[in-house]
Design a protein around this motif. Structure first.
Motif, short mmCIF file in Angstrom:
data_model
loop_
_atom_site.label_atom_id
_atom_site.label_comp_id
_atom_site.label_asym_id
_atom_site.label_seq_id
_atom_site.Cartn_x
_atom_site.Cartn_y
_atom_site.Cartn_z
N GLN A 49 0.40 -5.65 0.14
CA GLN A 49 0.29 -5.41 -1.29
C GLN A 49 -1.03 -5.98 -1.84
OE1 GLN A 49 3.88 -7.11 -2.85
NE2 GLN A 49 5.02 -5.17 -2.74
N SER A 50 -1.34 -7.21 -1.35
CA SER A 50 -2.62 -7.82 -1.78
C SER A 50 -3.81 -6.98 -1.33
CB SER A 50 -2.71 -9.24 -1.21
OG SER A 50 -3.96 -9.84 -1.56
N ASP A 51 -3.72 -6.48 -0.08
CA ASP A 51 -4.80 -5.62 0.43
C ASP A 51 -4.89 -4.34 -0.39
OD1 ASP A 51 -5.33 -7.51 2.34
OD2 ASP A 51 -4.22 -6.47 3.95
N LEU A 52 -3.72 -3.79 -0.75
CA LEU A 52 -3.72 -2.57 -1.55
C LEU A 52 -4.33 -2.81 -2.93
CD1 LEU A 52 -0.23 -1.03 -0.69
CD2 LEU A 52 -2.47 -0.10 -0.10
N LEU A 53 -4.03 -3.96 -3.53
CA LEU A 53 -4.62 -4.29 -4.82
C LEU A 53 -6.14 -4.42 -4.72
CD1 LEU A 53 -2.00 -6.87 -6.18
CD2 LEU A 53 -2.38 -4.52 -6.98
N ALA A 54 -6.59 -5.09 -3.63
CA ALA A 54 -8.03 -5.24 -3.43
C ALA A 54 -8.69 -3.88 -3.21
CB ALA A 54 -8.30 -6.17 -2.24
N LEU A 55 -7.99 -3.02 -2.42
CA LEU A 55 -8.53 -1.69 -2.18
C LEU A 55 -8.58 -0.87 -3.46
CD1 LEU A 55 -9.47 0.50 -0.23
CD2 LEU A 55 -7.07 1.08 0.20
N GLU A 56 -7.54 -1.03 -4.28
CA GLU A 56 -7.52 -0.31 -5.55
C GLU A 56 -8.67 -0.77 -6.45
OE1 GLU A 56 -4.46 0.54 -9.30
OE2 GLU A 56 -3.92 -0.87 -7.71
N ALA A 57 -8.92 -2.09 -6.45
CA ALA A 57 -10.03 -2.62 -7.25
C ALA A 57 -11.36 -2.06 -6.77
CB ALA A 57 -10.04 -4.14 -7.19
N ARG A 58 -11.52 -2.00 -5.42
CA ARG A 58 -12.76 -1.43 -4.87
C ARG A 58 -12.88 0.05 -5.21
NH1 ARG A 58 -11.35 -4.68 -0.41
NH2 ARG A 58 -10.64 -2.87 0.79
#
Length: 244
Positions: A54-63
């Motif tokens: 989920q954290s990785d998905l949030l970071a990917l979404e931010a990018r």
């Protein structure tokens, strides 16, 4: 209470509620407890993996959002450059049109220029005389043939602004001077009384607006005399500045 203990107590509650649970031996219960603890650890590990994903998905979404913003900014910049390029193309097209118009105008306009002096050979004193028109015989140039060397008259071939200049030279025995005449109307002149220095000269220039067929010539003042030889002291020149 942490999640591990909560899950454990929940499982114990289910087991205690099962029929015959009190009949199981201590060994079976210990093995079962170990299995449940292993399951809990596995579940907790899976939960951490999910949280990390989920954290990785949030970071990917931010990018991705940052990338979208950058693409939108680049698109705005490209649209701006495209508009500037279109404006430049419009100005270039207008400039090309003006250049073509000037080229066409330059080709369409007659080429008119002449420069003459009084004598072809030898030397001459002209004046005072009844026919005061100066007929310049020596032709340096006569583009367009608007100057007539038999009459001394320039005839405008087209409507336009024309530049004229003339020079007079003579000796102190007579007045030295002449007049630029347009259609029998005096325009400008040179004039010099006899002096003791041996010779006199004068010059003048004018820009005249002429219609096609207008005539311009140079004539002597009354009682005036000019001199010329192959050195070209007494001259007459003109050319078309631009048509109207």
């Amino acid at each position: 209470m942490d999640s591990k203990a909560l899950v454990l107590f929940t499982l114990l509650g289910f087991l205690l509620a099962e029929p015959g649970f009190g009949q199981r031996g201590d060994t079976d219960l210990s093995e079962w407890m170990k299995a449940q603890e292993k399951l809990i650890n596995t579940l907790q590990g899976n939960q951490k993996d999910v949280e990390r994903q989920q954290s990785d998905l949030l970071a990917l979404e931010a990018r991705l959002n940052a990338t979208v913003d950058e693409l939108e900014r680049q698109k705005d910049e490209m649209d701006k450059l495209k508009k500037e390029n279109q404006d430049l193309q419009t100005r270039l097209s207008a400039s090309d049109g003006e250049i073509d118009k000037l080229k066409h105008s330059s080709k369409a306009a007659p080429r008119v220029a002449f420069s003459v002096s009084l004598v072809n050979s030898g030397e001459i004193y002209q004046g005072p005389c009844t026919d005061k028109t100066l007929i310049f015989k020596r032709i340096f140039s006569n583009v367009g043939n608007a100057y007539n060397h038999n009459t001394g008259i320039f005839t405008a071939p087209a409507n336009g602004l024309y530049f004229f200049s003339f020079n007079t030279y003579g000796y102190n025995t007579h007045i030295v001077g002449a007049i630029l005449v347009k259609n029998a109307v005096r325009q400008i002149s040179t004039y010099d009384y006899p002096s003791t220095d041996g010779s006199d000269s004068g010059s003048n220039t004018a820009v005249l607006q002429l219609a096609a067929g207008d005539k311009v010539h140079v004539e002597l003042w009354d009682n005036s005399r000019v001199f010329d030889n192959m050195n070209g002291h007494t001259t007459f020149s003109g050319f078309l500045l631009f048509p109207l």
